[in-house]
Scaffold this active site. Structure first.
Site, PDB file in Angstrom:
ATOM      1  N   LYS A 268      47.453  20.357  68.798  1.00  0.00           N
ATOM      2  CA  LYS A 268      46.802  21.025  69.930  1.00  0.00           C
ATOM      3  C   LYS A 268      46.575  22.483  69.546  1.00  0.00           C
ATOM      4  CE  LYS A 268      47.319  22.085  74.858  1.00  0.00           C
ATOM      5  NZ  LYS A 268      48.200  21.945  76.043  1.00  0.00           N
TER       6      LYS A 268
ATOM      7  N   ARG B 266      42.123  25.226  83.144  1.00  0.00           N
ATOM      8  CA  ARG B 266      43.079  26.135  83.779  1.00  0.00           C
ATOM      9  C   ARG B 266      42.636  26.490  85.194  1.00  0.00           C
ATOM     10  NH1 ARG B 266      44.029  29.490  78.149  1.00  0.00           N
ATOM     11  NH2 ARG B 266      45.314  27.872  77.164  1.00  0.00           N
TER      12      ARG B 266
ATOM     13  N   LYS C  23      48.667  31.681  74.335  1.00  0.00           N
ATOM     14  CA  LYS C  23      49.548  30.591  73.909  1.00  0.00           C
ATOM     15  C   LYS C  23      49.588  30.441  72.385  1.00  0.00           C
ATOM     16  CE  LYS C  23      49.006  28.114  78.277  1.00  0.00           C
ATOM     17  NZ  LYS C  23      48.967  26.799  78.945  1.00  0.00           N
TER      18      LYS C  23
ATOM     19  N   LYS D 195      43.444  17.966  69.934  1.00  0.00           N
ATOM     20  CA  LYS D 195      42.865  18.649  71.086  1.00  0.00           C
ATOM     21  C   LYS D 195      42.558  20.096  70.710  1.00  0.00           C
ATOM     22  CE  LYS D 195      43.880  19.883  75.915  1.00  0.00           C
ATOM     23  NZ  LYS D 195      44.895  19.903  76.978  1.00  0.00           N
TER      24      LYS D 195
ATOM     25  N   SER E  74      37.915  20.333  78.828  1.00  0.00           N
ATOM     26  CA  SER E  74      37.115  20.825  79.949  1.00  0.00           C
ATOM     27  C   SER E  74      35.943  21.688  79.516  1.00  0.00           C
ATOM     28  CB  SER E  74      38.014  21.606  80.903  1.00  0.00           C
ATOM     29  OG  SER E  74      38.626  22.711  80.231  1.00  0.00           O
TER      30      SER E  74
ATOM     31  N   TYR F  57      36.402  13.377  80.806  1.00  0.00           N
ATOM     32  CA  TYR F  57      36.034  13.415  82.219  1.00  0.00           C
ATOM     33  C   TYR F  57      34.764  12.614  82.481  1.00  0.00           C
ATOM     34  CZ  TYR F  57      39.359  17.225  81.849  1.00  0.00           C
ATOM     35  OH  TYR F  57      40.494  17.960  81.573  1.00  0.00           O
TER      36      TYR F  57
END
Length: 351
Positions: free
Chosen positions: A221, A231, A244, A275, A301, A340
């Site tokens: 990731k 988010r 992060k 990811k 996303s 999605y």
């Protein structure tokens, strides 16, 4: 066949040597367009195929009843209340989508530094999991194992003096994983990127009688800019302090991804994830070639928003770009995709 004068036996006659190129053949002799001439031939010659069985549908859930809240940065995607999440699982069943993945939106007032709500048996994610498994048991439920939805700082691990502490975070994540397994989760998706969390979870699941719960590890990731709309969806955008990069991967690295995948498989992961998806297809290919393990990608996303947003503005044919993007994951060696677009793709694949 021919007669051999010395032995009197029948001997096979050698065929005449054939030229490498047919005599008087028009150029070119090899015409690759022959197999593109009609849909039937293109289908027969297809090297990769996409099916509804390749899809996992991520959904966002929120408190309330019979309601949906549209996410502005993800056109066509909404947060769903528990009852509507159950309806989504029923829709997945009807479309043949094998799995649904739950991501909770937690009210800011409930977020704490110790993230204790993350392993509450009655938290939103666990109630939705139990409701879906009761109503639609044949649909596999995947959950997210990370502290960011519950963390006042917006981070995936516990923060002490500005530092994300690894081992204390792993202890919290193990409690979270056990609570999700008890709620009925079929697949746990550790997305936190803490060191050692897969081995700790697998050991705890085994000891707790949840040995059949699968782990789909977010093994590779990346610290990506493609997560912004997600988010927004889970309410972490305003809460996040800093970035992060101390626990998610450097986008410049690929060899490191293989080391992470090797470690997570050795610690008990059943499947592994890359990811984001499309910007990291090279990693998908390397992981599948190196390990041969079930390999997944998350069409995140930001990827979704770019396609949906450009489609809404008429800049691209959204449906065609959607399907082209999904087959790219299969071509790169993925066994499945979190997307999605799952219900829309499933409808097209079933047409």
């Amino acid at each position: 066949m021919g007669y051999h004068a010395t032995t009197g036996k029948i001997a096979p006659r050698k065929p005449p040597a054939m030229p490498l190129t047919p005599i008087n053949a028009p150029f070119p002799a090899t015409r690759l367009r022959r197999l593109r001439r009609m849909p039937a031939l293109r289908g027969l010659a297809a090297e990769n195929t996409l099916s509804v069985n390749d899809l996992i549908w991520p959904i966002f859930v929120m408190e309330g009843e019979d309601d949906a809240y549209p996410i502005p940065s993800m056109p066509g995607v909404s947060r769903l209340t528990l009852d509507r999440a159950v309806d989504a699982a029923k829709e997945a069943r009807g479309l043949g989508i094998p799995a649904i993945c739950i991501f909770p939106y937690i009210e800011p007032s409930l977020k704490t530094d110790d993230c204790a709500l993350a392993w509450s048996p009655d938290n939103l994610s666990n109630r939705v999991t139990a409701a879906i498994k009761s109503a639609v048991p044949e649909v596999a439920v995947m959950t997210d194992v990370a502290l960011d939805p519950y963390n006042a700082s917006g981070h995936d691990g516990i923060v002490r003096d500005g530092v994300i502490v690894n081992d204390e975070s792993v202890e919290a994540l193990v409690k979270m994983a056990l609570a999700q397994a008890a709620a009925g989760a079929d697949i746990l998706g550790p997305s936190d990127m803490m060191d050692g969390r897969i081995g700790a979870m697998r050991g705890a699941l085994q000891a707790g009688g949840f040995q059949d719960v699968a782990i789909l590890s977010y093994a590779a990731k990346y610290a990506s800019a493609f997560y912004g709309p997600f988010r927004d969806a889970v309410g972490a955008s305003g809460a996040l302090t800093g970035d992060k990069k101390t626990y998610q991967m450097n986008p410049a690295n690929s060899d490191e991804a293989l080391r992470l995948v090797a470690r997570d498989l050795a610690e008990g992961a059943d499947m592994v994830m890359v990811k984001p998806g499309l910007p990291y297809l090279d990693i998908c290919r390397r992981v599948k070639d190196q390990f041969g393990a079930p390999t997944y990608a998350y069409q995140v996303s930001g990827e979704y928003a770019m396609i949906a947003g450009a489609g809404a503005n008429g800049w691209i044919d959204e449906e065609k770009v959607m399907m082209e993007s999904l087959i790219a994951f299969k071509r790169a060696g993925c066994d499945g995709i979190l997307t999605y677009f799952a219900p829309r793709a499933a409808k097209l694949l079933g047409a």
